[in-house]
Scaffold this motif. Structure first.
Motif, short mmCIF file in Angstrom:
data_model
loop_
_atom_site.label_atom_id
_atom_site.label_comp_id
_atom_site.label_asym_id
_atom_site.label_seq_id
_atom_site.Cartn_x
_atom_site.Cartn_y
_atom_site.Cartn_z
N THR A 1 -8.67 7.08 -10.43
CA THR A 1 -7.44 7.61 -9.83
C THR A 1 -6.25 6.72 -10.14
O THR A 1 -5.16 7.21 -10.45
N GLN A 2 -6.44 5.41 -10.07
CA GLN A 2 -5.35 4.49 -10.34
C GLN A 2 -4.98 4.46 -11.82
O GLN A 2 -3.80 4.39 -12.17
N ASN B 1 -3.09 7.66 -12.80
CA ASN B 1 -1.97 7.97 -11.90
C ASN B 1 -2.21 9.28 -11.17
O ASN B 1 -1.34 10.16 -11.10
N THR C 1 -3.22 11.87 -7.93
CA THR C 1 -2.62 12.10 -6.61
C THR C 1 -3.71 12.01 -5.55
O THR C 1 -4.90 11.86 -5.85
N LYS C 2 -3.26 12.14 -4.32
CA LYS C 2 -4.20 12.12 -3.21
C LYS C 2 -5.15 13.32 -3.31
O LYS C 2 -6.34 13.19 -3.00
N GLN C 3 -4.66 14.46 -3.77
CA GLN C 3 -5.49 15.66 -3.93
C GLN C 3 -6.58 15.42 -5.00
O GLN C 3 -7.71 15.88 -4.84
N SER D 1 -8.76 3.09 -0.78
CA SER D 1 -7.98 4.21 -1.30
C SER D 1 -6.56 3.77 -1.63
O SER D 1 -5.91 3.06 -0.86
N PRO D 2 -6.04 4.19 -2.80
CA PRO D 2 -4.66 3.84 -3.14
C PRO D 2 -3.63 4.68 -2.37
O PRO D 2 -2.44 4.40 -2.43
N PHE D 3 -4.10 5.70 -1.65
CA PHE D 3 -3.21 6.58 -0.90
C PHE D 3 -3.53 6.46 0.59
O PHE D 3 -4.66 6.16 0.96
N PRO D 4 -2.54 6.71 1.43
CA PRO D 4 -2.83 6.69 2.87
C PRO D 4 -3.76 7.86 3.21
O PRO D 4 -3.43 9.02 2.99
N ILE D 5 -4.91 7.53 3.74
CA ILE D 5 -5.91 8.54 4.10
C ILE D 5 -6.51 8.12 5.44
O ILE D 5 -6.75 6.94 5.67
#
Length: 163
Positions: free
Chosen positions: A108-109, A112, A114-116, A149-153
């Motif tokens: 994912t990183q 690039n 997305t959270k989806q 996770s690189p995204f807020p989850i």
């Protein structure tokens, strides 16, 4: 002096002297204890080497001696089996799951995503590990997913995803 000045008598005398000297040295070096015993002197008690245990017996047919365990290893005759849940964490399901999570986060990183995208890959992971929610420390795995996770989850999103 030339070689022609020596006679066979000189040669045999010197050869005999050197042979006697050689074997005397060998006897004194290697058979010291037996010579002392022959003259009635008390031989010294030999201490076992540090690596040998005092009760170790020596097999005359074992030329190389007893095997030595690697440094830091001790011998034990007890068999202990790991607690089933603990063993499952050490081997198999949980380490594989954690490895997959780290690979998903890395992908994912790199791309690039997305959270989806992340949630979609976690959804596929759910199909690979259907019994992961029954693991004893499922809550700590959820926290690990959230932290890596690189995204807020949220933890609720993860728990709902794996239901």
């Amino acid at each position: 002096m030339l070689l022609s000045d020596f006679t066979w008598l000189h040669f045999f005398a010197i050869a005999t002297f050197l042979t006697v000297l050689w074997y005397t040295g060998v006897l004194l070096l290697f058979f010291r204890e037996e010579i002392k015993g022959a003259f009635g002197l008390k031989p010294r008690e030999t201490k076992p080497l540090k690596s040998e245990s005092p009760t170790a017996h020596h097999d005359p047919y074992n030329v190389m001696g007893e095997t030595k365990a690697p440094e830091g290893m001790t011998e034990t005759y007890e068999i202990n089996f790991a607690h089933p849940h603990r063993r499952e964490r050490q081997l198999g399901l949980v380490p594989d799951f954690l490895k997959e999570i780290s690979e998903i986060v890395e992908i994912t990183q790199k791309e690039n995503g997305t959270k989806q995208d992340l949630l979609g890959m976690l959804e596929e992971l759910k199909e690979t590990y259907p019994d992961i929610t029954s693991v004893e420390n499922w809550d700590s795995l959820v926290v690990h997913i959230k932290d890596s996770s690189p995204f807020p989850i949220t933890e609720d999103e993860i728990k709902n995803l794996f239901r």
